[in-house]
Design a protein around this motif. Structure first.
Motif, PDB file in Angstrom:
ATOM      1  N   GLN A  32       0.786  -1.105  -0.062  1.00 47.08           N
ATOM      2  CA  GLN A  32      -0.025   0.019  -0.017  1.00 47.08           C
ATOM      3  C   GLN A  32       0.940   1.135   0.250  1.00 47.08           C
ATOM      4  N   ILE A  33       1.797   1.248   0.715  1.00 42.16           N
ATOM      5  CA  ILE A  33       2.836   2.419   0.771  1.00 42.16           C
ATOM      6  C   ILE A  33       3.603   2.290  -0.676  1.00 42.16           C
ATOM      7  N   TYR A  34       3.775   1.596  -1.114  1.00 40.26           N
ATOM      8  CA  TYR A  34       4.508   1.545  -2.791  1.00 40.26           C
ATOM      9  C   TYR A  34       3.447   2.369  -3.614  1.00 40.26           C
ATOM     10  N   ARG A  36       2.598   5.306  -3.153  1.00 42.04           N
ATOM     11  CA  ARG A  36       3.392   6.725  -3.275  1.00 42.04           C
ATOM     12  C   ARG A  36       4.373   6.789  -4.304  1.00 42.04           C
ATOM     13  N   CYS A  37       5.137   5.641  -4.550  1.00 43.42           N
ATOM     14  CA  CYS A  37       6.120   5.453  -5.406  1.00 43.42           C
ATOM     15  C   CYS A  37       5.862   5.229  -6.766  1.00 43.42           C
ATOM     16  N   ALA A  39       3.646   6.925  -8.540  1.00 39.18           N
ATOM     17  CA  ALA A  39       3.670   8.236  -9.120  1.00 39.18           C
ATOM     18  C   ALA A  39       4.577   8.319 -10.151  1.00 39.18           C
ATOM     19  N   TYR A 102      11.598  13.686  -3.949  1.00 36.25           N
ATOM     20  CA  TYR A 102      10.526  13.119  -3.320  1.00 36.25           C
ATOM     21  C   TYR A 102      11.235  13.108  -1.791  1.00 36.25           C
ATOM     22  N   ILE A 105      10.180   9.269   3.666  1.00 37.23           N
ATOM     23  CA  ILE A 105       9.074   8.549   4.503  1.00 37.23           C
ATOM     24  C   ILE A 105       9.882   8.856   5.804  1.00 37.23           C
ATOM     25  N   GLU A 110       7.008   2.484   8.229  1.00 41.15           N
ATOM     26  CA  GLU A 110       6.555   2.403   7.045  1.00 41.15           C
ATOM     27  C   GLU A 110       7.746   2.073   6.122  1.00 41.15           C
TER      28      GLU A 110
END
Ligand code: HEC
Length: 129
Positions: A32-34, A36-37, A39, A102, A105, A110
């Motif tokens: 789920q955190i990926y 963000r990547c 993009a 970026y 994090i 996370e």
């Protein structure tokens, strides 16, 4: 309402005493955190950023044909849990001059979940394994 607020406060206080790495990394949460990547990145193809398949053990800046910054190419980093943790906490501070715009994090948990996902996915079916 008051009792509920108290319960939350107690839970938070209890949580704060648990060391950050008490639990094993959560790969599903990492996926789920990926998002963000995604993009800029994909696992199997170069996009704005280079592909992430096979990231572990790879030298930074080494995908042929991807237009890395000199900063990344010359960083002498080899990607593993430790180097990714440092880089992803603050990319511009770790590789000064990187074109990865970026902020990073902040939360170590996370990062640990994301890195566990990157490791598993980078050696998984999406990457032809
Ligand atoms: C705004 C676009 C963008 C976002 C969002 C982004 N990246 Fe990047 N990433 C890049 C670019 C561009 C590069 C190439 C940097 C360079 O050459 O200096 C890069 C490079 C990297 C590299 C080095 C790869 C190699 O082959 O050496 C890693 C690892 C990486 N990104 C991981 C991530 C992760 C994990 C996330 C999500 C937390 C993320 N990036 C989010 C654009 C992005």
């Amino acid at each position: 309402m008051k009792a509920h607020g108290l319960a939350v406060a107690v839970a938070l206080a209890a949580g704060a005493t648990v060391p950050a790495f008490a639990a094993a990394p959560d790969v599903a949460r990492g996926e789920q955190i990926y998002v963000r990547c995604m993009a800029c990145h994909a696992l199997a193809t170069d996009r704005v950023g280079p592909r992430h398949c096979g990231l572990f053990g790879r030298r930074a800046g080494s995908i042929p044909g991807y237009p890395y910054s000199d900063a990344m190419k010359n960083s002498r980093i080899v990607w593993n849990e430790k180097t990714l943790d440092r880089f992803l906490a603050n990319p511009p501070a770790t590789v000064s001059g990187t074109t990865m715009t970026y902020a990073g994090i902040e939360d170590p948990r996370e990062r640990a979940d994301l890195i566990a996902y990157l490791r598993q996915a980078g050696e998984g079916p999406a990457c032809g394994h």
